[in-house]
Design a protein around this motif. Structure first.
Motif, PDB file in Angstrom:
ATOM      1  N   ASP A 162      -7.368 -10.669 -18.663  1.00 27.72           N
ATOM      2  CA  ASP A 162      -8.065  -9.952 -17.591  1.00 27.72           C
ATOM      3  C   ASP A 162      -7.142  -9.767 -16.387  1.00 27.72           C
ATOM      4  O   ASP A 162      -6.386 -10.673 -16.022  1.00 27.72           O
ATOM      5  N   TRP A 163      -7.262  -8.599 -15.766  1.00 31.43           N
ATOM      6  CA  TRP A 163      -6.302  -8.229 -14.721  1.00 31.43           C
ATOM      7  C   TRP A 163      -6.979  -7.439 -13.609  1.00 31.43           C
ATOM      8  O   TRP A 163      -7.855  -6.599 -13.861  1.00 31.43           O
ATOM      9  N   VAL A 164      -6.562  -7.712 -12.379  1.00 33.91           N
ATOM     10  CA  VAL A 164      -6.985  -6.945 -11.210  1.00 33.91           C
ATOM     11  C   VAL A 164      -5.718  -6.482 -10.500  1.00 33.91           C
ATOM     12  O   VAL A 164      -4.823  -7.290 -10.216  1.00 33.91           O
ATOM     13  N   GLY A 165      -5.621  -5.182 -10.225  1.00 36.22           N
ATOM     14  CA  GLY A 165      -4.405  -4.687  -9.582  1.00 36.22           C
ATOM     15  C   GLY A 165      -4.541  -3.260  -9.116  1.00 36.22           C
ATOM     16  O   GLY A 165      -5.645  -2.773  -8.850  1.00 36.22           O
ATOM     17  N   GLU A 166      -3.411  -2.590  -9.036  1.00 36.89           N
ATOM     18  CA  GLU A 166      -3.351  -1.234  -8.499  1.00 36.89           C
ATOM     19  C   GLU A 166      -2.628  -0.310  -9.473  1.00 36.89           C
ATOM     20  O   GLU A 166      -1.929  -0.788 -10.377  1.00 36.89           O
ATOM     21  N   ASP A 167      -2.788   0.972  -9.258  1.00 33.03           N
ATOM     22  CA  ASP A 167      -2.025   1.959 -10.016  1.00 33.03           C
ATOM     23  C   ASP A 167      -0.713   2.188  -9.275  1.00 33.03           C
ATOM     24  O   ASP A 167      -0.583   3.125  -8.486  1.00 33.03           O
ATOM     25  N   GLY A 168       0.242   1.292  -9.530  1.00 34.92           N
ATOM     26  CA  GLY A 168       1.511   1.348  -8.807  1.00 34.92           C
ATOM     27  C   GLY A 168       2.300   2.606  -9.095  1.00 34.92           C
ATOM     28  O   GLY A 168       3.040   3.098  -8.236  1.00 34.92           O
ATOM     29  N   ILE A 335      -9.345  -3.943 -13.794  1.00 37.10           N
ATOM     30  CA  ILE A 335      -9.951  -3.500 -12.540  1.00 37.10           C
ATOM     31  C   ILE A 335      -8.851  -2.960 -11.641  1.00 37.10           C
ATOM     32  O   ILE A 335      -7.936  -3.689 -11.240  1.00 37.10           O
ATOM     33  N   VAL A 336      -8.932  -1.671 -11.337  1.00 37.29           N
ATOM     34  CA  VAL A 336      -7.918  -1.002 -10.517  1.00 37.29           C
ATOM     35  C   VAL A 336      -8.459  -0.804  -9.103  1.00 37.29           C
ATOM     36  O   VAL A 336      -9.505  -0.185  -8.903  1.00 37.29           O
ATOM     37  N   VAL A 337      -7.755  -1.354  -8.131  1.00 37.63           N
ATOM     38  CA  VAL A 337      -8.131  -1.247  -6.726  1.00 37.63           C
ATOM     39  C   VAL A 337      -7.306  -0.141  -6.088  1.00 37.63           C
ATOM     40  O   VAL A 337      -6.095  -0.034  -6.325  1.00 37.63           O
ATOM     41  N   GLY A 338      -7.945   0.679  -5.281  1.00 35.28           N
ATOM     42  CA  GLY A 338      -7.279   1.842  -4.693  1.00 35.28           C
ATOM     43  C   GLY A 338      -6.264   1.497  -3.617  1.00 35.28           C
ATOM     44  O   GLY A 338      -6.302   0.424  -3.003  1.00 35.28           O
ATOM     45  N   THR A 339      -5.330   2.416  -3.399  1.00 37.43           N
ATOM     46  CA  THR A 339      -4.341   2.319  -2.323  1.00 37.43           C
ATOM     47  C   THR A 339      -4.394   3.603  -1.496  1.00 37.43           C
ATOM     48  O   THR A 339      -4.995   4.595  -1.909  1.00 37.43           O
ATOM     49  N   THR A 340      -3.764   3.588  -0.340  1.00 41.13           N
ATOM     50  CA  THR A 340      -3.679   4.790   0.495  1.00 41.13           C
ATOM     51  C   THR A 340      -2.244   4.951   0.992  1.00 41.13           C
ATOM     52  O   THR A 340      -1.492   3.976   1.076  1.00 41.13           O
ATOM     53  N   ILE A 341      -1.886   6.184   1.304  1.00 37.22           N
ATOM     54  CA  ILE A 341      -0.576   6.459   1.897  1.00 37.22           C
ATOM     55  C   ILE A 341      -0.716   6.455   3.409  1.00 37.22           C
ATOM     56  O   ILE A 341      -1.466   7.250   3.983  1.00 37.22           O
ATOM     57  N   PHE A 342      -0.024   5.527   4.049  1.00 35.49           N
ATOM     58  CA  PHE A 342       0.020   5.493   5.505  1.00 35.49           C
ATOM     59  C   PHE A 342       1.297   6.195   5.945  1.00 35.49           C
ATOM     60  O   PHE A 342       2.410   5.711   5.686  1.00 35.49           O
ATOM     61  N   GLU A 343       1.156   7.353   6.568  1.00 37.23           N
ATOM     62  CA  GLU A 343       2.333   8.162   6.880  1.00 37.23           C
ATOM     63  C   GLU A 343       3.272   7.493   7.871  1.00 37.23           C
ATOM     64  O   GLU A 343       4.500   7.654   7.786  1.00 37.23           O
ATOM     65  N   GLY A 344       2.728   6.739   8.808  1.00 38.95           N
ATOM     66  CA  GLY A 344       3.577   6.009   9.745  1.00 38.95           C
ATOM     67  C   GLY A 344       4.537   6.898  10.519  1.00 38.95           C
ATOM     68  O   GLY A 344       4.280   8.099  10.712  1.00 38.95           O
ATOM     69  N   GLU A 345       5.677   6.306  10.884  1.00 42.01           N
ATOM     70  CA  GLU A 345       6.640   7.025  11.738  1.00 42.01           C
ATOM     71  C   GLU A 345       8.090   6.842  11.300  1.00 42.01           C
ATOM     72  O   GLU A 345       9.012   7.158  12.056  1.00 42.01           O
TER      73      GLU A 345
END
Length: 351
Positions: A162-168, A335-345
């Motif tokens: 069993d695994w919990v992670g992200e779509d890297g 279980i895939v947990v979402g990520t977001t792109i933080f554009e930053g500077e």
């Protein structure tokens, strides 16, 4: 005297006891630990098998025999990564609310260290294991589960567990696409630890974005940073020393925040500015005071949701085992947990 069929120098194993008693390894474990209900008839069969085989549990199992606390062992890959420590903090808080004690251990991204920790856990110190593993296969974790110790992996994926992670892959692809859309075509990468799923997925996302944009892979820009701040610093420093300034990458993508810190140190040491001379982005957020600038561009991870899903899954598995299910379910959860792109500077627009 009953002959067990084993030579004097061969020590009986828990699997031998299970075979002799006609029960699962998990049931033998319950009888030894006295931490889950077992029928009197089953307990008698197991006890008789233990006597017949002269089976002696290891010292740790004996010491923990009458323990009432429920203990979960958590293996972290390192103690320097902000995301890892955030996950550890939430795991501690959430699992304590549910009545569990937590035993943290650090593998230092070393396979032998991790195996030693797992051997300790296997000696009946813990009721369940949560790990961000550096191992290349799931054999040790399957052994733990066969002995009635539930396992949940996070971040780093291994089959059959069993695994919990992200779509890297997708997150890295989107980050590189963002960098390309701001005019960059000379994009270096600091890759993660070889042989781990997250490293491969993040690197493949980088390659996919370059390929889609028709950008050739430059071998001089492929740096094996192994998730290490020190190594990332050295590799970035050496790359900048060995290239002519016109051949410098215009951007560097780091597969974790630790390596981004190392790369930033090398860029600053070379007298270059971020992002005016070299842009930088990373997978995972660099925690800095809000008033500092520039804000690092990154793949932002939802460590709270990641941690809550880990807690939910491991508690669910423990409760199922407690409900007299002899075997842990064989269909591994994903279980895939979402990520977001933080554009930053820190990614300049050079179009």
């Amino acid at each position: 005297m009953i002959n067990s069929g084993k030579r004097d120098y061969e020590k009986a194993r828990i699997t031998d006891v299970a075979d002799r008693a006609g029960v699962s390894i998990a049931t033998v474990s319950r009888v030894l630990h006295r931490n889950y209900p077992v029928s009197d008839e089953t307990r008698t069969r197991v006890s008789n098998a233990i006597k017949e085989l002269n089976y002696t549990p290891n010292f740790m199992a004996s010491r923990m025999k009458n323990r009432k606390d429920r203990l979960i062992g958590v293996i972290l890959p390192n103690l320097l990564n902000d995301t890892v420590m955030h996950v550890a903090e939430v795991l501690l808080s959430e699992l304590r609310k549910k009545g569990f004690l937590i035993f943290f251990a650090c593998s230092e991204n070393n396979k032998q260290v991790e195996l030693s920790i797992l051997e300790l856990f296997r000696s009946s110190l813990v009721d369940a294991v949560v790990a961000s593993s550096v191992l290349s296969n799931a054999e040790m974790f399957k052994t733990l589960e066969s002995q009635g110790i539930p396992v949940v992996l996070f971040d780093r994926y291994l089959g059959e567990i069993d695994w919990v992670g992200e779509d890297g892959f997708q997150a890295s692809y989107e980050m590189i696409k963002y960098i390309i859309n701001r005019g960059h075509r000379k994009i270096a990468v600091l890759k993660g630890l070889g042989g781990t799923s997250i490293s491969l997925n993040r690197y493949n996302g980088y390659l996919a974005a370059l390929n889609e944009a028709g950008i050739a892979v430059n071998p001089q820009y492929q740096l094996q940073g192994d998730f290490s701040e020190k190594l990332a610093y050295e590799l970035t420093r050496d790359m900048l020393s060995n290239l002519k300034q016109e051949d410098y990458p215009t951007a560097i993508f780091c597969a974790n925040s630790n390596m981004a810190i190392g790369a930033i140190d090398a860029i600053n040491e070379a007298g270059l500015r971020i992002p005016e001379d070299i842009s930088i982005a990373c997978y995972g957020e660099i925690v800095i005071p809000k008033y500092l600038r520039p804000r690092p561009s990154c793949v932002r991870q939802d460590y709270r949701e990641l941690s809550k899903q880990i807690c939910r899954l491991i508690v669910e598995k423990i409760e199922k085992l407690n409900d007299e299910a002899d075997e842990i379910p064989k269909s591994p959860a994903r279980i895939v947990v979402g990520t977001t792109i933080f554009e930053g500077e820190t990614v300049a627009d050079i179009r």
